[in-house]
Structure formats: structure tokens, C-alpha cells
Design a protein around this motif. Structure first.
Motif, PDB file in Angstrom:
ATOM      1  N   ALA A  96       0.824  -1.214   0.000  1.00  0.00           N
ATOM      2  CA  ALA A  96       0.000   0.000   0.000  1.00  0.00           C
ATOM      3  C   ALA A  96       0.858   1.263   0.000  1.00  0.00           C
ATOM      4  CB  ALA A  96      -0.937  -0.010   1.207  1.00  0.00           C
ATOM      5  N   LEU A  97       1.919   1.274   0.800  1.00  0.00           N
ATOM      6  CA  LEU A  97       2.808   2.437   0.832  1.00  0.00           C
ATOM      7  C   LEU A  97       3.482   2.650  -0.513  1.00  0.00           C
ATOM      8  CD1 LEU A  97       4.455   1.856   4.323  1.00  0.00           C
ATOM      9  CD2 LEU A  97       2.904   3.736   3.727  1.00  0.00           C
ATOM     10  N   THR A  98       3.967   1.566  -1.107  1.00  0.00           N
ATOM     11  CA  THR A  98       4.637   1.654  -2.409  1.00  0.00           C
ATOM     12  C   THR A  98       3.657   2.139  -3.474  1.00  0.00           C
ATOM     13  OG1 THR A  98       6.154  -0.105  -1.758  1.00  0.00           O
ATOM     14  CG2 THR A  98       5.973   0.347  -4.108  1.00  0.00           C
ATOM     15  N   ALA A  99       2.448   1.586  -3.465  1.00  0.00           N
ATOM     16  CA  ALA A  99       1.431   1.987  -4.443  1.00  0.00           C
ATOM     17  C   ALA A  99       1.057   3.457  -4.297  1.00  0.00           C
ATOM     18  CB  ALA A  99       0.195   1.098  -4.310  1.00  0.00           C
ATOM     19  N   ALA A 100       1.125   3.965  -3.080  1.00  0.00           N
ATOM     20  CA  ALA A 100       0.775   5.362  -2.826  1.00  0.00           C
ATOM     21  C   ALA A 100       1.920   6.323  -3.141  1.00  0.00           C
ATOM     22  CB  ALA A 100       0.347   5.525  -1.371  1.00  0.00           C
ATOM     23  N   GLY A 101       3.068   5.771  -3.562  1.00  0.00           N
ATOM     24  CA  GLY A 101       4.197   6.627  -3.910  1.00  0.00           C
ATOM     25  C   GLY A 101       5.037   7.059  -2.728  1.00  0.00           C
ATOM     26  N   VAL A 102       4.875   6.399  -1.591  1.00  0.00           N
ATOM     27  CA  VAL A 102       5.673   6.713  -0.408  1.00  0.00           C
ATOM     28  C   VAL A 102       7.079   6.166  -0.618  1.00  0.00           C
ATOM     29  CG1 VAL A 102       5.915   6.276   2.076  1.00  0.00           C
ATOM     30  CG2 VAL A 102       3.653   6.699   1.088  1.00  0.00           C
ATOM     31  N   ALA A 103       8.086   6.937  -0.216  1.00  0.00           N
ATOM     32  CA  ALA A 103       9.482   6.511  -0.342  1.00  0.00           C
ATOM     33  C   ALA A 103       9.780   5.448   0.713  1.00  0.00           C
ATOM     34  CB  ALA A 103      10.420   7.703  -0.170  1.00  0.00           C
ATOM     35  N   VAL A 104       9.788   4.181   0.290  1.00  0.00           N
ATOM     36  CA  VAL A 104      10.087   3.054   1.175  1.00  0.00           C
ATOM     37  C   VAL A 104      11.539   2.672   0.947  1.00  0.00           C
ATOM     38  CG1 VAL A 104       9.519   0.672   1.790  1.00  0.00           C
ATOM     39  CG2 VAL A 104       7.702   2.251   1.108  1.00  0.00           C
TER      40      VAL A 104
END
Length: 133
Positions: A96-104
Motif C-alpha cells: 500500500a505504501l509503495t502503491a501510494a508513492g511513499v518513499a520506502v
């Protein structure tokens, strides 16, 4: 999904002095004090007496980091805090974080105490998302 805040990390210069301050001066309870491997840095947490499920991590950057990273982190003592968040499904949260464009930063890591990942907000503040065993 993210469930709650569990820890706040506070950079300190000396773990023993910080532990004494939080326990003696503020009345916090020591929750943990252990080495992260032989001769490694210490994992020290304290909690307010009435809130044992929330912990402040007393973190000496000079024992965890090396070189320029240690210098930069040490300069943040008194100005920096990291928020640690709890997860009940870290793989789903990672997606979900990756899909939302969050820098993981990197993949989910398997650690002795559970699994985690680190991500940054839009200002570069780091957050540690943890799924405990």
C-alpha cells in the motif's frame, strides 16, 4: 493496517545518563535494556508509569552509526525524533505504501524480534513500521 504509535526515538549522548534522567527525574519505568548482539549498541526503552504500551527509545547514534552518518545523527541530538508505528500485516502495508508513492527504503526486513520496514514522509522524516512476532 497501521494500528498505533508504539515508540518515539530520542537521540542521546550517553545511554546511562539518559536512562537515569528518565527514570529518576521523570519517574518513567525502564521497559528494556539489552545489547543488540555481542558488544553491539544497546536497545533501551522507558515508558511513562501510566502508559506501559508507549515507549521512548533512548538511542545513542554514535554507537549505532559510523562515519558521516554518526556525525550527522549526533548533530540532531535534542532536535530529532523518529516515530515507530505498529502493523498487523507488514506485507500489505508495504504494498500500500509503495502503491501510494511513499518513499520506502528497501524491502521488508526479517529481524529477531519481528519484521520491519522504513519509509520517509515528504519532508524526509523517517518512520519505522514494525510487525512484532
Amino acid at each position: 493496517m497501521i494500528q498505533r504509535v508504539t515508540h518515539v526515538t530520542v537521540y542521546v549522548k550517553n545511554e546511562d545518563e539518559a536512562l537515569a534522567f528518565f527514570t529518576s527525574k521523570l519517574g518513567f519505568k525502564k521497559q528494556s535494556d539489552s545489547e543488540m548482539g555481542p558488544g553491539g549498541p544497546r536497545w533501551i526503552t522507558v515508558s511513562p508509569a501510566g502508559q506501559p504500551d508507549f515507549e521512548i527509545t533512548l538511542f545513542n547514534p554514535s554507537t549505532w552509526f559510523k562515519g558521516e552518518e554518526a556525525k550527522t545523527a549526533t548533530e540532531q541530538i535534542g532536535r530529532q525524533a523518529m516515530i515507530i508505528l505498529a502493523s498487523d500485516d507488514i506485507e500489505a502495508d508495504h504494498r500500500a505504501l509503495t502503491a501510494a508513492g511513499v518513499a520506502v527504503e528497501g524491502p521488508v526486513r526479517d529481524l529477531p524480534w519481528g519484521r520491519d520496514l522504513v519509509f520517509k514522509d515528504l519532508y524526509g522524516n523517517s518512520y519505522n513500521l514494525v510487525q512484532s512476532k
